[in-house]
Design a protein around this motif. Structure first.
Motif, PDB file in Angstrom:
ATOM      1  N   ALA A  11       1.003  -1.167  -0.004  1.00  0.00           N
ATOM      2  CA  ALA A  11       0.053  -0.059  -0.019  1.00  0.00           C
ATOM      3  C   ALA A  11       0.766   1.113   0.026  1.00  0.00           C
ATOM      4  CB  ALA A  11      -0.764   0.147   1.130  1.00  0.00           C
ATOM      5  N   SER A  12       2.201   1.145   0.471  1.00  0.00           N
ATOM      6  CA  SER A  12       2.917   2.459   0.528  1.00  0.00           C
ATOM      7  C   SER A  12       3.676   2.587  -0.909  1.00  0.00           C
ATOM      8  CB  SER A  12       3.979   2.129   1.533  1.00  0.00           C
ATOM      9  OG  SER A  12       5.018   1.084   1.050  1.00  0.00           O
ATOM     10  N   THR A  13       3.228   1.945  -1.869  1.00  0.00           N
ATOM     11  CA  THR A  13       3.933   2.241  -3.385  1.00  0.00           C
ATOM     12  C   THR A  13       2.743   2.199  -4.365  1.00  0.00           C
ATOM     13  OG1 THR A  13       4.142  -0.185  -3.734  1.00  0.00           O
ATOM     14  CG2 THR A  13       6.108   1.081  -2.533  1.00  0.00           C
ATOM     15  N   SER A  14       3.205   2.635  -5.494  1.00  0.00           N
ATOM     16  CA  SER A  14       2.220   2.827  -6.642  1.00  0.00           C
ATOM     17  C   SER A  14       3.056   2.185  -7.788  1.00  0.00           C
ATOM     18  CB  SER A  14       1.791   4.183  -6.719  1.00  0.00           C
ATOM     19  OG  SER A  14       2.646   5.121  -7.139  1.00  0.00           O
ATOM     20  N   ARG A  15       2.099   1.704  -8.629  1.00  0.00           N
ATOM     21  CA  ARG A  15       2.561   1.319  -9.864  1.00  0.00           C
ATOM     22  C   ARG A  15       2.202   2.113 -11.070  1.00  0.00           C
ATOM     23  NH1 ARG A  15       1.054  -4.944 -10.342  1.00  0.00           N
ATOM     24  NH2 ARG A  15      -0.580  -4.132  -9.119  1.00  0.00           N
ATOM     25  N   ASP A  16       3.066   2.973 -11.569  1.00  0.00           N
ATOM     26  CA  ASP A  16       2.982   3.982 -12.615  1.00  0.00           C
ATOM     27  C   ASP A  16       3.569   3.441 -13.993  1.00  0.00           C
ATOM     28  OD1 ASP A  16       1.937   5.902 -10.605  1.00  0.00           O
ATOM     29  OD2 ASP A  16       3.849   5.676  -9.623  1.00  0.00           O
ATOM     30  N   ALA A  17       2.889   4.040 -15.008  1.00  0.00           N
ATOM     31  CA  ALA A  17       3.121   3.889 -16.331  1.00  0.00           C
ATOM     32  C   ALA A  17       4.063   4.874 -17.102  1.00  0.00           C
ATOM     33  CB  ALA A  17       2.009   3.441 -17.170  1.00  0.00           C
ATOM     34  N   PHE A  18       5.019   4.620 -17.613  1.00  0.00           N
ATOM     35  CA  PHE A  18       5.884   5.757 -18.576  1.00  0.00           C
ATOM     36  C   PHE A  18       5.802   5.063 -20.004  1.00  0.00           C
ATOM     37  CE2 PHE A  18       6.754   5.855 -14.115  1.00  0.00           C
ATOM     38  CZ  PHE A  18       6.956   7.174 -13.817  1.00  0.00           C
ATOM     39  N   LEU A  19       6.271   5.876 -20.611  1.00  0.00           N
ATOM     40  CA  LEU A  19       6.615   5.658 -22.196  1.00  0.00           C
ATOM     41  C   LEU A  19       5.511   4.883 -22.755  1.00  0.00           C
ATOM     42  CD1 LEU A  19      10.358   4.147 -21.696  1.00  0.00           C
ATOM     43  CD2 LEU A  19       9.535   6.543 -21.921  1.00  0.00           C
ATOM     44  N   ASP A  20       4.199   5.514 -22.512  1.00  0.00           N
ATOM     45  CA  ASP A  20       3.250   4.959 -23.331  1.00  0.00           C
ATOM     46  C   ASP A  20       3.012   3.644 -22.868  1.00  0.00           C
ATOM     47  OD1 ASP A  20       2.493   7.256 -24.819  1.00  0.00           O
ATOM     48  OD2 ASP A  20       3.734   6.538 -26.381  1.00  0.00           O
ATOM     49  N   GLY A  21       3.149   3.385 -21.582  1.00  0.00           N
ATOM     50  CA  GLY A  21       3.073   2.069 -20.947  1.00  0.00           C
ATOM     51  C   GLY A  21       3.767   1.133 -21.265  1.00  0.00           C
ATOM     52  N   ARG A  22       5.075   1.334 -21.901  1.00  0.00           N
ATOM     53  CA  ARG A  22       6.031   0.289 -22.046  1.00  0.00           C
ATOM     54  C   ARG A  22       6.844   0.087 -20.891  1.00  0.00           C
ATOM     55  NH1 ARG A  22       9.763   2.510 -26.610  1.00  0.00           N
ATOM     56  NH2 ARG A  22       9.019   4.324 -25.866  1.00  0.00           N
ATOM     57  N   LEU A  23       6.732   1.018 -19.993  1.00  0.00           N
ATOM     58  CA  LEU A  23       7.617   1.050 -18.823  1.00  0.00           C
ATOM     59  C   LEU A  23       6.671   0.876 -17.607  1.00  0.00           C
ATOM     60  CD1 LEU A  23      10.439   0.775 -17.016  1.00  0.00           C
ATOM     61  CD2 LEU A  23      10.576   3.221 -17.469  1.00  0.00           C
ATOM     62  N   ILE A  24       6.756   0.020 -16.669  1.00  0.00           N
ATOM     63  CA  ILE A  24       5.925   0.273 -15.468  1.00  0.00           C
ATOM     64  C   ILE A  24       6.879   0.300 -14.251  1.00  0.00           C
ATOM     65  CG2 ILE A  24       4.124  -0.724 -14.097  1.00  0.00           C
ATOM     66  CD1 ILE A  24       3.209   0.035 -16.752  1.00  0.00           C
ATOM     67  N   LEU A  25       6.642   1.129 -13.434  1.00  0.00           N
ATOM     68  CA  LEU A  25       7.697   1.102 -12.140  1.00  0.00           C
ATOM     69  C   LEU A  25       6.723   1.210 -10.986  1.00  0.00           C
ATOM     70  CD1 LEU A  25      10.054   4.227 -13.608  1.00  0.00           C
ATOM     71  CD2 LEU A  25      10.572   1.623 -13.479  1.00  0.00           C
ATOM     72  N   GLU A  26       7.246   0.385 -10.023  1.00  0.00           N
ATOM     73  CA  GLU A  26       6.807   0.552  -8.672  1.00  0.00           C
ATOM     74  C   GLU A  26       7.594   1.498  -7.757  1.00  0.00           C
ATOM     75  OE1 GLU A  26       5.907  -2.401  -4.616  1.00  0.00           O
ATOM     76  OE2 GLU A  26       6.319  -3.179  -6.673  1.00  0.00           O
ATOM     77  N   GLN A  27       6.922   2.492  -7.205  1.00  0.00           N
ATOM     78  CA  GLN A  27       7.767   3.315  -6.551  1.00  0.00           C
ATOM     79  C   GLN A  27       7.010   3.964  -5.252  1.00  0.00           C
ATOM     80  OE1 GLN A  27       8.304   7.192  -8.849  1.00  0.00           O
ATOM     81  NE2 GLN A  27       6.421   6.803  -9.907  1.00  0.00           N
ATOM     82  N   PRO A  28       7.627   4.403  -4.359  1.00  0.00           N
ATOM     83  CA  PRO A  28       7.107   4.773  -3.029  1.00  0.00           C
ATOM     84  C   PRO A  28       5.860   5.982  -3.264  1.00  0.00           C
ATOM     85  CG  PRO A  28       9.294   4.896  -2.740  1.00  0.00           C
ATOM     86  CD  PRO A  28       9.121   4.791  -4.248  1.00  0.00           C
ATOM     87  N   ARG A  29       4.911   6.179  -2.840  1.00  0.00           N
ATOM     88  CA  ARG A  29       3.684   7.091  -2.816  1.00  0.00           C
ATOM     89  C   ARG A  29       4.359   8.227  -2.274  1.00  0.00           C
ATOM     90  NH1 ARG A  29      -0.936   5.139  -4.604  1.00  0.00           N
ATOM     91  NH2 ARG A  29      -1.444   3.085  -4.579  1.00  0.00           N
ATOM     92  N   ARG A  30       5.125   8.209  -1.313  1.00  0.00           N
ATOM     93  CA  ARG A  30       5.745   9.585  -0.604  1.00  0.00           C
ATOM     94  C   ARG A  30       7.107   9.403  -0.825  1.00  0.00           C
ATOM     95  NH1 ARG A  30       4.207  10.196   5.375  1.00  0.00           N
ATOM     96  NH2 ARG A  30       5.251  12.414   4.952  1.00  0.00           N
ATOM     97  N   GLY A  31       7.883  10.648  -0.894  1.00  0.00           N
ATOM     98  CA  GLY A  31       9.010  10.977  -1.019  1.00  0.00           C
ATOM     99  C   GLY A  31       9.693  10.944  -2.779  1.00  0.00           C
TER     100      GLY A  31
END
Length: 243
Positions: A11-31
């Motif tokens: 829950a402390s992270t999100s999964r975000d799409a970059f490069l039109d969805g070709r790259l998915i990154l999990e990263q902290p929601r804060r910081g």
């Protein structure tokens, strides 16, 4: 090396799409979170760069974006914060790049020094060093964000020296910095790198640069050159989208 086998997103992270969805990154929601800087830095990679090191890689934004753009390349993501390095390892696996990318939990300043982590020589080092001196700025109350953005005096020079140790002869260093750091980078590159190319990044046409992209070649003495600037716009779609 760092790895995680449980790929459920906390829950402390999100999964975000970059490069039109070709790259998915999990990263902290804060910081510190991935934005324009990492993807602009990834754009410094070229077709001939077969071995790449991403210094201070965070969750892997720049290094993984470079691998997606250049399928012939392999990369090492160097990140000293163990929890963030673990997220980078998850992102390597999530994007199907585990055959071409490893994560090294290490302090950049100690790479290829006695007692430090060893890195095979690479063609390209990508680096987004912390760019605010702690003595000159308010430090964020978020510890991870503060470590990502705040630099002790001499850190930029230490990263440049580390890049020189890790690069092959005539290897290239790619940096993204604030314009205020230009005098420091000139000093750090002196005697180690040349053929410096400087490219401003502008939020709108006619406005001062908010970032500088720099490329330099190890061991060269060629004078620096100033390239046409990059102008960001809403159409660039570099910001993340996700949960």
């Amino acid at each position: 090396m760092c790895s995680m086998t449980d790929l459920e997103t906390p829950a402390s992270t999100s999964r975000d799409a970059f490069l039109d969805g070709r790259l998915i990154l999990e990263q902290p929601r804060r910081g510190h979170r991935i934005g324009h800087d990492a993807l602009l830095l990834a754009g410094l990679a070229r077709e001939e760069d077969r071995a790449i090191a991403d210094f201070g890689a965070g969750v892997g934004g720049a290094g993984l974006a470079a691998l997606i753009a250049h399928p012939q390349a392999r990369a090492v993501l160097v990140e000293r914060e163990t929890d963030i390095a673990a997220l980078a390892a998850r992102n390597v696996m999530r994007n199907g790049l585990d055959g071409r990318c490893t994560v090294l939990c290490a302090d950049v300043e100690h790479l290829n020094r006695k007692g430090g982590a060893a890195l095979e020589p690479v063609d390209l080092v990508l680096a987004n060093p912390p760019f605010n001196l702690t003595r000159a700025h308010r430090v964020s109350p978020d510890a991870a964000r503060a470590r990502a953005h705040m630099a002790e005096e001499g850190l930029l020079a230490a990263w440049v020296v580390a890049a020189a140790r890790c690069l092959k002869p005539a290897g290239r260093l790619g940096l993204i910095l604030r314009p205020s750091e230009l005098p420091l980078v000139f000093q750090a590159l002196q005697g180690r790198f040349g053929a410096l190319e400087i490219q401003g990044v502008h939020s709108h046409p006619g406005r001062p640069a908010v970032r500088l992209l720099l490329r330099a070649i190890k061991g060269r003495r060629t004078p620096p050159s100033l390239l046409p600037g990059v102008v960001l716009s809403a159409g660039d779609r570099l910001e993340p989208s996700g949960d």
